[in-house]
Design an enzyme around this catalytic site. Structure first.
Site, PDB file in Angstrom:
ATOM      1  N   TYR A   1      -5.564  -7.227   2.449  1.00  7.06           N
ATOM      2  CA  TYR A   1      -5.574  -6.160   1.449  1.00  7.06           C
ATOM      3  C   TYR A   1      -6.757  -5.224   1.695  1.00  7.06           C
ATOM      4  O   TYR A   1      -6.594  -4.000   1.710  1.00  7.06           O
ATOM      5  CB  TYR A   1      -5.664  -6.770   0.052  1.00  7.06           C
ATOM      6  CG  TYR A   1      -5.868  -5.763  -1.054  1.00  7.06           C
ATOM      7  CD1 TYR A   1      -4.830  -4.955  -1.491  1.00  7.06           C
ATOM      8  CD2 TYR A   1      -7.118  -5.633  -1.675  1.00  7.06           C
ATOM      9  CE1 TYR A   1      -5.018  -4.035  -2.508  1.00  7.06           C
ATOM     10  CE2 TYR A   1      -7.318  -4.716  -2.693  1.00  7.06           C
ATOM     11  CZ  TYR A   1      -6.271  -3.920  -3.108  1.00  7.06           C
ATOM     12  OH  TYR A   1      -6.463  -3.012  -4.110  1.00  7.06           O
TER      13      TYR A   1
ATOM     14  N   THR B   1       5.279   3.619 -12.664  1.00  9.20           N
ATOM     15  CA  THR B   1       5.989   3.087 -13.814  1.00  9.20           C
ATOM     16  C   THR B   1       5.113   2.188 -14.682  1.00  9.20           C
ATOM     17  O   THR B   1       5.499   1.827 -15.793  1.00  9.20           O
ATOM     18  CB  THR B   1       7.235   2.284 -13.373  1.00  9.20           C
ATOM     19  OG1 THR B   1       6.828   1.224 -12.501  1.00  9.20           O
ATOM     20  CG2 THR B   1       8.224   3.185 -12.642  1.00  9.20           C
TER      21      THR B   1
ATOM     22  N   THR C   1       3.219   8.075  -6.925  1.00 10.00           N
ATOM     23  CA  THR C   1       3.994   6.917  -6.499  1.00 10.00           C
ATOM     24  C   THR C   1       3.573   5.681  -7.299  1.00 10.00           C
ATOM     25  O   THR C   1       2.451   5.587  -7.786  1.00 10.00           O
ATOM     26  CB  THR C   1       3.832   6.659  -4.993  1.00 10.00           C
ATOM     27  OG1 THR C   1       2.470   6.320  -4.688  1.00 10.00           O
ATOM     28  CG2 THR C   1       4.241   7.884  -4.188  1.00 10.00           C
TER      29      THR C   1
END
Length: 264
Positions: free
Chosen positions: A154, A16, A13
């Site tokens: 995060y 790119t 996932t």
């Protein structure tokens, strides 16, 4: 050691760019058919073009989906072939003070960094168990153990990935499927390059030099005293996905350059 993933199909996932792209390239280089994922068709097509140039004989498929969206995640699952290797790399980060982080931001990070992996693991693990072989890897962060004060939201999401991966490893114990987390530290990713683009122009310094300065200023406990490359992170992930790593499961594996200052 020769890692051979011929006949295996992997989903990486957010592949790119950055670490995910390097992982996809590494898995394909070992012989796997790799499914590339990004949020848009344009980003997926660009990544596929780059990978085709780098590995002209490798096999890639591209499927766009925003994995913070349950409906798009399900559409991705519906379009997938049988998956042997799942690398949950999708994630976001950003500097936001705790007192300025509202519920919507917390939810966005949770949906993207945690629940994307929950949904994909829930969908794809049963098939791996049935076939008696599989690999699931969560790309966490040294921030999972070294919670940053300037992005607590995060860090919390990355810590949750450690609990999730350990729990899933126990859930599928003895099945031939392993589940692990990999914890990168400061990395010379595309995101860091974008963040430092103006500084490179202003100072004339290389990205590597600025990365070293960042590490020494903000992660002074680093043993390698520099940022890792995306390929260095990918190398560990490819090993964890290999048949040779069959005795490694339920682990939190660090590729953080020694930033976390302990011996376990």
């Amino acid at each position: 050691m020769k890692i051979d993933l011929s006949g295996k199909t992997a989903l990486v996932t957010a592949s790119t760019a950055g670490i995910g792209h390097a992982i996809a390239r590494g898995l394909a280089g070992a012989g796997a058919h790799v499914v590339i994922n990004g949020r848009s068709q344009a980003s997926v097509d660009k990544a596929l073009d780059a990978l085709a140039r780098q590995l002209p004989t490798a096999r890639f498929t591209g499927i766009p989906a925003d994995l913070s969206d349950p409906a798009q995640t399900q559409a991705l699952v519906d379009a997938l072939p049988a998956i042997d290797i799942l690398v949950n790399n999708a994630g976001i980060f950003g500097l936001v003070d705790f007192f300025q982080t509202d519920d919507a931001q917390w939810d966005h990070y949770w949906q993207t960094n945690v629940l994307s992996g929950v949904r994909l693991s829930r969908a794809l693990l049963p098939g791996m168990v049935e076939r008696g072989w599989g690999r699931v890897v969560f790309i966490s962060s040294e921030s999972a153990r070294n919670i940053p004060a300037d992005m607590i939201h995060y860090g919390v999401s990355k810590t949750a990935q450690l609990a999730l991966s350990r729990g899933l490893a126990k859930r599928v114990a003895g099945s031939g499927v392993t589940v692990n987390a990999v914890l990168p530290g400061p990395t010379l990713s595309d995101g860091f390059a974008t963040m430092m683009a103006e500084e490179v122009k202003r100072t004339g310094k290389s990205l590597e030099a600025l990365g070293k300065e960042f590490v020494m200023a903000h992660r002074a406990s680093s043993v390698i005293q520099r940022m890792a490359s995306v390929d260095e992170v990918a190398n560990l992930v490819v090993y964890v996905c290999s048949p040779q790593a069959s005795a490694t499961s339920g682990a939190a594996l660090r590729v953080d350059g020694g930033v976390i200052d302990d011996i376990v």
